[in-house]
Scaffold this motif. Sequence first.
Motif, PDB file in Angstrom:
ATOM      1  N   ILE A  91     -11.303   9.667  -4.897  1.00 24.17           N
ATOM      2  CA  ILE A  91     -10.142   8.993  -4.297  1.00 24.17           C
ATOM      3  C   ILE A  91      -9.550   7.960  -5.248  1.00 24.17           C
ATOM      4  O   ILE A  91      -8.602   7.269  -4.890  1.00 24.17           O
ATOM      5  N   LEU A  92     -10.089   7.868  -6.470  1.00 27.50           N
ATOM      6  CA  LEU A  92      -9.647   6.802  -7.378  1.00 27.50           C
ATOM      7  C   LEU A  92      -8.571   7.215  -8.383  1.00 27.50           C
ATOM      8  O   LEU A  92      -8.255   6.452  -9.300  1.00 27.50           O
ATOM      9  N   GLY A  93      -8.022   8.399  -8.219  1.00 34.41           N
ATOM     10  CA  GLY A  93      -6.901   8.822  -9.062  1.00 34.41           C
ATOM     11  C   GLY A  93      -7.181   8.661 -10.550  1.00 34.41           C
ATOM     12  O   GLY A  93      -8.205   9.127 -11.053  1.00 34.41           O
TER      13      GLY A  93
ATOM     14  N   ARG B 195     -21.587   8.313 -10.894  1.00 32.31           N
ATOM     15  CA  ARG B 195     -22.217   7.447  -9.894  1.00 32.31           C
ATOM     16  C   ARG B 195     -22.442   6.038 -10.431  1.00 32.31           C
ATOM     17  O   ARG B 195     -22.606   5.824 -11.631  1.00 32.31           O
ATOM     18  N   GLY B 196     -22.443   5.093  -9.490  1.00 28.82           N
ATOM     19  CA  GLY B 196     -22.532   3.694  -9.875  1.00 28.82           C
ATOM     20  C   GLY B 196     -23.892   3.278 -10.361  1.00 28.82           C
ATOM     21  O   GLY B 196     -24.023   2.458 -11.272  1.00 28.82           O
ATOM     22  N   GLY B 197     -24.939   3.836  -9.762  1.00 27.82           N
ATOM     23  CA  GLY B 197     -26.301   3.435 -10.100  1.00 27.82           C
ATOM     24  C   GLY B 197     -27.067   4.543 -10.788  1.00 27.82           C
ATOM     25  O   GLY B 197     -26.470   5.452 -11.388  1.00 27.82           O
TER      26      GLY B 197
ATOM     27  N   TYR C  25     -20.796   9.116  -3.326  1.00 27.23           N
ATOM     28  CA  TYR C  25     -20.371   8.197  -2.263  1.00 27.23           C
ATOM     29  C   TYR C  25     -21.484   8.043  -1.233  1.00 27.23           C
ATOM     30  O   TYR C  25     -21.881   9.023  -0.596  1.00 27.23           O
ATOM     31  N   ASN C  26     -21.913   6.811  -1.037  1.00 29.47           N
ATOM     32  CA  ASN C  26     -22.898   6.530   0.023  1.00 29.47           C
ATOM     33  C   ASN C  26     -24.067   7.516  -0.023  1.00 29.47           C
ATOM     34  O   ASN C  26     -24.437   8.119   0.981  1.00 29.47           O
ATOM     35  N   PHE C  27     -24.573   7.675  -1.238  1.00 30.20           N
ATOM     36  CA  PHE C  27     -25.772   8.482  -1.518  1.00 30.20           C
ATOM     37  C   PHE C  27     -25.555   9.987  -1.353  1.00 30.20           C
ATOM     38  O   PHE C  27     -26.524  10.748  -1.343  1.00 30.20           O
TER      39      PHE C  27
ATOM     40  N   SER D 201     -10.512   7.406 -11.981  1.00 30.63           N
ATOM     41  CA  SER D 201     -11.722   8.164 -11.669  1.00 30.63           C
ATOM     42  C   SER D 201     -12.418   8.677 -12.933  1.00 30.63           C
ATOM     43  O   SER D 201     -11.797   9.272 -13.805  1.00 30.63           O
ATOM     44  N   VAL D 202     -13.714   8.469 -12.994  1.00 32.50           N
ATOM     45  CA  VAL D 202     -14.504   9.015 -14.111  1.00 32.50           C
ATOM     46  C   VAL D 202     -14.730  10.510 -13.908  1.00 32.50           C
ATOM     47  O   VAL D 202     -14.606  11.307 -14.845  1.00 32.50           O
ATOM     48  N   SER D 203     -15.044  10.910 -12.683  1.00 37.46           N
ATOM     49  CA  SER D 203     -15.337  12.344 -12.476  1.00 37.46           C
ATOM     50  C   SER D 203     -14.107  13.212 -12.741  1.00 37.46           C
ATOM     51  O   SER D 203     -14.237  14.338 -13.236  1.00 37.46           O
ATOM     52  N   ARG D 204     -12.910  12.675 -12.435  1.00 35.00           N
ATOM     53  CA  ARG D 204     -11.698  13.446 -12.738  1.00 35.00           C
ATOM     54  C   ARG D 204     -11.531  13.625 -14.245  1.00 35.00           C
ATOM     55  O   ARG D 204     -11.132  14.682 -14.724  1.00 35.00           O
ATOM     56  N   SER D 205     -11.839  12.570 -14.988  1.00 31.00           N
ATOM     57  CA  SER D 205     -11.660  12.708 -16.442  1.00 31.00           C
ATOM     58  C   SER D 205     -12.734  13.639 -17.020  1.00 31.00           C
ATOM     59  O   SER D 205     -12.462  14.426 -17.931  1.00 31.00           O
TER      60      SER D 205
HETATM   61  C1  LIG Z   1     -16.771   4.926  -1.049  1.00 32.99           C
HETATM   62  C2  LIG Z   1     -17.701   4.767  -2.230  1.00 32.99           C
HETATM   63  C3  LIG Z   1     -19.059   4.841  -2.035  1.00 32.99           C
HETATM   64  C4  LIG Z   1     -19.926   4.701  -3.127  1.00 32.99           C
HETATM   65  N1  LIG Z   1     -21.272   4.820  -2.930  1.00 32.99           N
HETATM   66  C5  LIG Z   1     -22.111   4.743  -3.986  1.00 32.99           C
HETATM   67  C6  LIG Z   1     -23.517   4.912  -3.828  1.00 32.99           C
HETATM   68  O1  LIG Z   1     -24.029   5.132  -2.739  1.00 32.99           O
HETATM   69  N2  LIG Z   1     -24.292   4.819  -4.930  1.00 32.99           N
HETATM   70  C7  LIG Z   1     -23.787   4.629  -6.175  1.00 32.99           C
HETATM   71  O2  LIG Z   1     -24.530   4.612  -7.151  1.00 32.99           O
HETATM   72  N3  LIG Z   1     -22.452   4.469  -6.358  1.00 32.99           N
HETATM   73  C8  LIG Z   1     -21.623   4.520  -5.297  1.00 32.99           C
HETATM   74  N4  LIG Z   1     -20.273   4.369  -5.490  1.00 32.99           N
HETATM   75  C9  LIG Z   1     -19.768   4.213  -6.856  1.00 32.99           C
HETATM   76  C10 LIG Z   1     -19.234   5.517  -7.367  1.00 32.99           C
HETATM   77  O3  LIG Z   1     -20.211   6.510  -7.398  1.00 32.99           O
HETATM   78  C11 LIG Z   1     -18.653   5.316  -8.776  1.00 32.99           C
HETATM   79  O4  LIG Z   1     -17.604   4.368  -8.666  1.00 32.99           O
HETATM   80  C12 LIG Z   1     -18.114   6.594  -9.374  1.00 32.99           C
HETATM   81  O5  LIG Z   1     -17.495   6.264 -10.592  1.00 32.99           O
HETATM   82  C13 LIG Z   1     -17.109   7.261  -8.436  1.00 32.99           C
HETATM   83  O6  LIG Z   1     -16.572   8.414  -9.061  1.00 32.99           O
HETATM   84  P1  LIG Z   1     -15.067   8.411  -9.603  1.00 32.99           P
HETATM   85  O7  LIG Z   1     -15.031   7.391 -10.721  1.00 32.99           O
HETATM   86  O8  LIG Z   1     -14.817   9.775 -10.047  1.00 32.99           O
HETATM   87  O9  LIG Z   1     -14.189   7.999  -8.454  1.00 32.99           O
HETATM   88  C14 LIG Z   1     -19.416   4.479  -4.406  1.00 32.99           C
HETATM   89  C15 LIG Z   1     -18.011   4.381  -4.585  1.00 32.99           C
HETATM   90  C16 LIG Z   1     -17.162   4.530  -3.515  1.00 32.99           C
HETATM   91  C17 LIG Z   1     -15.681   4.474  -3.735  1.00 32.99           C
END
Ligand SMILES: Cc1cc2nc3c(=O)[nH]c(=O)nc-3n(C[C@H](O)[C@H](O)[C@H](O)COP(=O)(O)O)c2cc1C
Length: 205
Positions: free
Chosen positions: A12-14, A142-144, A98-100, A17-21
């Motif tokens: 949803i990050l347009g 993913r963030g973590g 997202y949310n695990f 977004s890392v996954s989009r790139s």
């Molecule tokens: C709604 C939402 C929920 C997320 N939940 C988690 C999570 O549970 N664990 C985690 O490591 N990162 C979480 N993140 C971080 C994303 O995984 C991280 O920002 C990742 O870069 C998202 O992919 P994107 O950059 O393609 O949008 C969450 C981000 C969002 C927006």
Amino acid sequence: MSLHLLHLDSSILGENSVSRSLSASIVAKLKEAHPAVRLTYRDLTAPIIPHLSGPYLAASQGAPIARDAALEADLALGAAVMEEFLAADTIVLGLGFYNFGVPSQVKTWIDRLSVVGKTFRYTEKGPEGLAGGKRVILAIARGGFYGPGTPAHSFEHAESYLRGIFSFMGITDIEVVLAEGLARGPEARESGIANAQAMIAALAA
Ligand SMILES: Cc1cc2nc3c(=O)[nH]c(=O)nc-3n(C[C@H](O)[C@H](O)[C@H](O)COP(=O)(O)O)c2cc1C
């Protein structure tokens, strides 16, 4: 060999977004190696694939129920989603964690694909996948950190879920490009993205 490629994104990050790139880089690499590629793109954030509904299930199973314009449109979308999935030999799916788990946009897509008689069937020996022979490449951001041996490993329900559902459909060729640690500061983010780019460089085209 000509390739029939289905490219999907779900973040949803347009543009942020890392996954989009990452998914775009994977597709660019495949396109370069296969100039005659037939490419279908679907952004799972627009148009949204609605949740399954009772009328949708009933109508798609041939039940004689009243069909209004909204249901007809939903059935047409479900049919298009299934058709493009079955037609593809290579699928590149970008998703944030997202949310695990997977974004709900990915889940509603899966719900349209997991259809008895189309992508799996039940036999006396148990379920059998019908969608084998495809290559699936997942681009996950993913963030973590959730890899084997990390404290949060048991919270990883995206890659494990997708591996499970695709193998249920008979797909065994599943590769993962992973950028992790993106929320753990600039250095971790940079190295997470660099690791993912190295995985893309190592992918067979
Ligand atoms: C709604 C939402 C929920 C997320 N939940 C988690 C999570 O549970 N664990 C985690 O490591 N990162 C979480 N993140 C971080 C994303 O995984 C991280 O920002 C990742 O870069 C998202 O992919 P994107 O950059 O393609 O949008 C969450 C981000 C969002 C927006």
